[in-house]
Motif scaffolding. Structure first.
Motif, mmCIF file in Angstrom:
data_model
loop_
_atom_site.group_PDB
_atom_site.id
_atom_site.type_symbol
_atom_site.label_atom_id
_atom_site.label_comp_id
_atom_site.label_asym_id
_atom_site.label_seq_id
_atom_site.Cartn_x
_atom_site.Cartn_y
_atom_site.Cartn_z
ATOM 1 N N TYR A 194 0.825 -1.202 0.000
ATOM 2 C CA TYR A 194 0.000 0.000 0.000
ATOM 3 C C TYR A 194 0.867 1.263 0.000
ATOM 4 O O TYR A 194 0.609 2.196 -0.744
ATOM 5 C CB TYR A 194 -0.930 -0.003 1.218
ATOM 6 N N ASP A 195 1.889 1.271 0.825
ATOM 7 C CA ASP A 195 2.766 2.457 0.885
ATOM 8 C C ASP A 195 3.480 2.689 -0.425
ATOM 9 O O ASP A 195 3.649 3.833 -0.870
ATOM 10 C CB ASP A 195 3.774 2.300 2.013
ATOM 11 N N ASP A 196 3.922 1.569 -1.049
ATOM 12 C CA ASP A 196 4.614 1.723 -2.338
ATOM 13 C C ASP A 196 3.667 2.262 -3.380
ATOM 14 O O ASP A 196 4.032 3.127 -4.197
ATOM 15 C CB ASP A 196 5.186 0.389 -2.781
ATOM 16 N N LEU A 197 2.420 1.711 -3.381
ATOM 17 C CA LEU A 197 1.447 2.190 -4.352
ATOM 18 C C LEU A 197 1.136 3.672 -4.112
ATOM 19 O O LEU A 197 1.009 4.462 -5.043
ATOM 20 C CB LEU A 197 0.169 1.353 -4.239
ATOM 21 N N ARG A 198 0.986 4.070 -2.827
ATOM 22 C CA ARG A 198 0.716 5.469 -2.511
ATOM 23 C C ARG A 198 1.860 6.369 -2.967
ATOM 24 O O ARG A 198 1.638 7.445 -3.525
ATOM 25 C CB ARG A 198 0.498 5.606 -1.008
ATOM 26 N N CYS A 247 -5.250 6.328 -2.887
ATOM 27 C CA CYS A 247 -3.815 6.716 -2.929
ATOM 28 C C CYS A 247 -3.502 7.864 -3.861
ATOM 29 O O CYS A 247 -2.464 8.536 -3.705
ATOM 30 C CB CYS A 247 -2.968 5.510 -3.333
ATOM 31 N N PHE A 248 -4.336 8.110 -4.861
ATOM 32 C CA PHE A 248 -3.977 9.136 -5.841
ATOM 33 C C PHE A 248 -4.349 10.504 -5.293
ATOM 34 O O PHE A 248 -5.520 10.759 -5.014
ATOM 35 C CB PHE A 248 -4.698 8.875 -7.162
ATOM 36 N N PRO A 249 -3.372 11.364 -5.106
ATOM 37 C CA PRO A 249 -3.667 12.664 -4.487
ATOM 38 C C PRO A 249 -4.232 13.689 -5.441
ATOM 39 O O PRO A 249 -4.728 14.733 -5.028
ATOM 40 C CB PRO A 249 -2.295 13.100 -3.955
#
Length: 724
Positions: free
Chosen positions: A71-75, A118-120
């Motif tokens: 999840y962190d990598d994807l974020r 995740c997409f800001p």
């Protein structure tokens, strides 16, 4: 290698390291270098394409395995990709293309969820390329997911209707070239360049802050150190890797724009050159390059300006240090000078010692004046060059010049006073040393006896008083000038002179004492000199009197008496007697000068006899002899004159009577008679009258002749007696 070279190399290394030490900007934001492994997974990418609104296109290629990422990598990946497009493009919102071909429907929802979470960035729409066996899952509802963006199921054929084909990559039947590995490399190069450029600009800003720091050194040592540090800073400015970064930036621009690739021999344009995201970075890169070059150029200008400022500051500190040294010298030596500046010396030797001591001090002051002149010239040059502290420099220079002129005026005044004191004491002591000799000369009893010696003595005596008077006048003149200087403020420094209010009362009193002593001696000498002068003149008068008497008597002996003795004749005719009379008158005129001299000598005899310097009896004897001789001479002269006058008168009367008788005889012999009685009576009366007149004239003439004979007998008798 020498220690100097090693030190220089070490300094250069430190200057280079300054630009490559870690900077604060490296930790700001996410960079491609931070997620290179994630980027190479090709879970998603930015092709640089734009939708019809101009928004960026984010692509999730087929067979993507986003679910495999943490999840962190994807974020992190989403965060990075969302930051790539420019701000104005991001504001339009992203268009997401999810290529689900070759994937199952079960893979769609995790990706959408990951995008949701995740997409800001702002997502406008998500196009989902229909997966295989889509129709088997058609009953599945996507709306139930409640995403904050619109999703749209679409086929590849319909995708080209929603997005221009030129904005789609080849995998979607588009014409947009895209190479993911090239994209990663170029992003790494671009971001590394931007970081380096911004970091270098930060460091150059640090240098700019140093160069624009208005603080200046407080003293000379700090000014020298700051200038050395500033000169060293030039190396740091020079070594700024602007040119190196410029080449990197130009290389990146070439890769983005594709310009120059054919000339470089690549054969074809880079695929990545059409990427809009990279194209949008071109102005930023160009701006960074321009900023780097302009900043470095500006730093060079700032360095030059600061160097000029520091050099002026160093010049100012050197000037102030020199001025302070001169002030210290002036104040210290002025205090020493004021200790005994009113002393002028009580004797010639003491005055000379003071003058020599002052001369040494004045000579040292002249050497200092050379330095002061140099400092004042430096001040003028600094002011003429537009020094930033020219007002302060000018004020210090004016103050230094004023203080120096005050001391210099005092030195000149003291030199003048001491020089006058030396001259005065020298002449006064010389005068006093000669007083005894002069007094002896005036009191000497030796009086010459001859006229020549007396005249020489009088000349010497006159020369003596002239010499005494000259020496006295010089002493008095120098004394008066010195007193005037001591009793009135000196003029060279006016009221600003250190000696303008000097108290010379003690020195002036000493000068007055010396002048009064000289004056007392002068009056005594003049009295003695005048006494001897009188004696010399009296003795000379006696000798001149005797000489003149002798000359008169000699003239009488050799001329006067001789003339009278030789000329005793009175003439035998009127003509001869008249000639002798004129000769006698001429002799009288010649004798008149001698007679006058004799009268003067006789008048001066009493005066000479009463002077006390001559023997009165001797004077009176000579005067009596002269008087007797002159009396006899004058009597003889008068007798001869009387005899000649009587002779001329007698001969004149005889001649007149003879002429008268001849006329009368002629008249008596005339035959003329009167015609009438009256006429005859008149003629008779006239004849009787003529007879009486003739008889009277004849008797008178005879009487004169007899009287003349009598006088001549006496004259010859007296004359013979006088010359016997």
């Amino acid at each position: 290698m020498s220690s100097t070279d090693q030190s220089g190399d070490s300094s250069s290394d430190r200057d280079v390291e300054f630009y490559y030490r870690p900077g604060g900007r490296r930790t700001e934001g996410l960079k491609a270098a931070d997620i290179v492994p994630l980027l190479r997974e090709r879970v998603a990418y930015l092709s640089g394409g734009r939708d019809k609104r101009g928004g960026p296109i984010l692509t999730f290629p087929s067979n993507t395995h986003a679910e495999r990422l943490k999840y962190d990598d994807l974020r992190r990946l989403m965060t990075y990709l969302a930051s790539v497009p420019s701000d104005d493009v991001r504001e339009k919102g992203f268009t997401v293309i999810l290529d689900m071909r070759g994937s199952t429907w079960q893979n769609v929802k995790p990706i959408l969820k990951a995008i949701q979470e995740c997409f800001p960035g702002n997502i406008n729409i998500a196009f989902i390329i229909k997966p295989e066996k889509f129709w088997e899952k058609q009953r599945t509802s996507l709306g139930s997911s409640k995403y904050n963006f619109e999703t749209h199921m679409i086929s590849v054929d319909n995708l080209v209707k929603a997005v221009d084909r030129c904005q789609l990559t080849r995998e979607f039947d588009g014409s947009l070239d895209y190479d993911h590995e090239q994209w990663i490399k170029l992003r790494l190069m671009l971001e590394e360049f931007i970081w380096k450029a911004l970091d270098l600009l930060d460091k150059l800003d640090e240098l700019s802050s140093i160069l624009t720091n208005p603080d200046l050194p407080a003293d000379l040592n700090e000014a020298q150190k700051r200038l050395e540090d500033h000169n060293h800073l030039k190396k740091r400015v020079t070594m700024a890797p602007v040119e190196q970064l410029g080449r990197e930036g130009q290389s990146i621009l070439t890769s983005i724009t594709g310009e120059g690739c054919d000339q470089a021999g690549s054969g074809s344009r880079l695929v990545i050159s059409g990427n809009a995201d990279f194209q949008s970075a071109v102005p930023q890169i160009s701006q960074l390059l321009e900023n780097l070059h302009s900043t470095k150029q500006h730093l060079n200008q700032l360095w030059t300006v600061k160097r000029s400022r520091l050099e002026q500051c160093l010049q100012l500190k050197i000037f102030e240090d020199d001025v302070e040294k001169m002030f210290n010298w002036i104040y210290h030596n002025r205090d020493m000078f004021l200790v005994n500046y009113t002393e002028i010396g009580m004797s010639h030797q003491f005055a000379v010692e003071l003058e020599n001591e002052h001369s040494q001090f004045a000579n040292s002051a002249v050497n200092v004046y050379v330095n002061i002149t140099r400092i004042l010239a430096m001040a003028q040059r600094l002011c003429d060059a537009g020094h930033y502290a020219q007002n302060s420099i000018r004020m210090q220079a004016v103050r230094l010049e004023r203080e120096w002129k005050s001391l210099a005026a005092a030195l000149d005044d003291r030199s003048t006073v001491l020089s006058m004191s030396v001259m005065f004491h020298k002449k006064a002591e010389t005068y006093l040393a000669q007083v005894i000799g002069w007094r002896q000369a005036c009191e000497s009893p030796n009086i010459p006896t001859t006229i020549e010696e007396l005249e020489d003595s009088l000349q010497q005596h006159q020369a003596l008083i002239e010499s005494i008077s000259q020496a006295y006048a010089e002493v008095c003149g120098d004394g008066k000038a010195l007193l005037d200087t001591l009793q009135t403020p000196v003029s060279s420094g006016s009221s600003n002179s250190l000696t303008a209010k000097a108290d010379y009362s003690e020195a002036a009193g000493h000068v007055l004492d010396v002048v009064h002593e000289v004056l007392a001696h002068q009056r005594h000498l003049e009295q003695l000199w005048h006494g001897k002068k009188v004696k010399l003149h009296q003795r000379l008068g006696l000798r001149l009197f005797q000489q003149d008497v002798k000359q008169v008597i000699d003239w009488l002996d050799n001329h006067g008496d001789v003339f009278l003795k030789k000329n005793t004749s009175i003439g035998r005719s009127l003509q001869r007697s008249r000639a002798l009379q004129k000769s006698h008158e001429h002799f009288e005129s010649v004798a008149k000068n001698t007679i006058t001299n004799a009268e003067k000598l006789l008048a001066a005899a009493d005066e000479l006899a009463q002077t006390g310097e001559c023997n009165p009896k001797e004077i009176y004897n000579e005067a009596q002899e002269l008087e007797e001789r002159m009396s006899g001479f004058l009597a003889a002269l008068a007798r001869r004159r009387s005899a000649l006058d009587m002779t001329v008168s007698f001969y004149s009367h005889v001649h007149a009577l003879t002429c008268w008788l001849e006329e009368l005889q002629n008249e008596l012999q005339s035959s003329e008679i009167a015609d009438t009685v009256e006429g005859a009576e008149q003629l008779l009366a006239q004849f009787n009258q003529q007879r009486e007149t003739t008889l009277d004239a004849a008797l008178n003439t005879v009487g004169e002749g007899e009287n003349l004979c009598e006088q001549l007998r006496k004259f010859y008798a007296v004359t013979m007696e006088h010359f016997v």
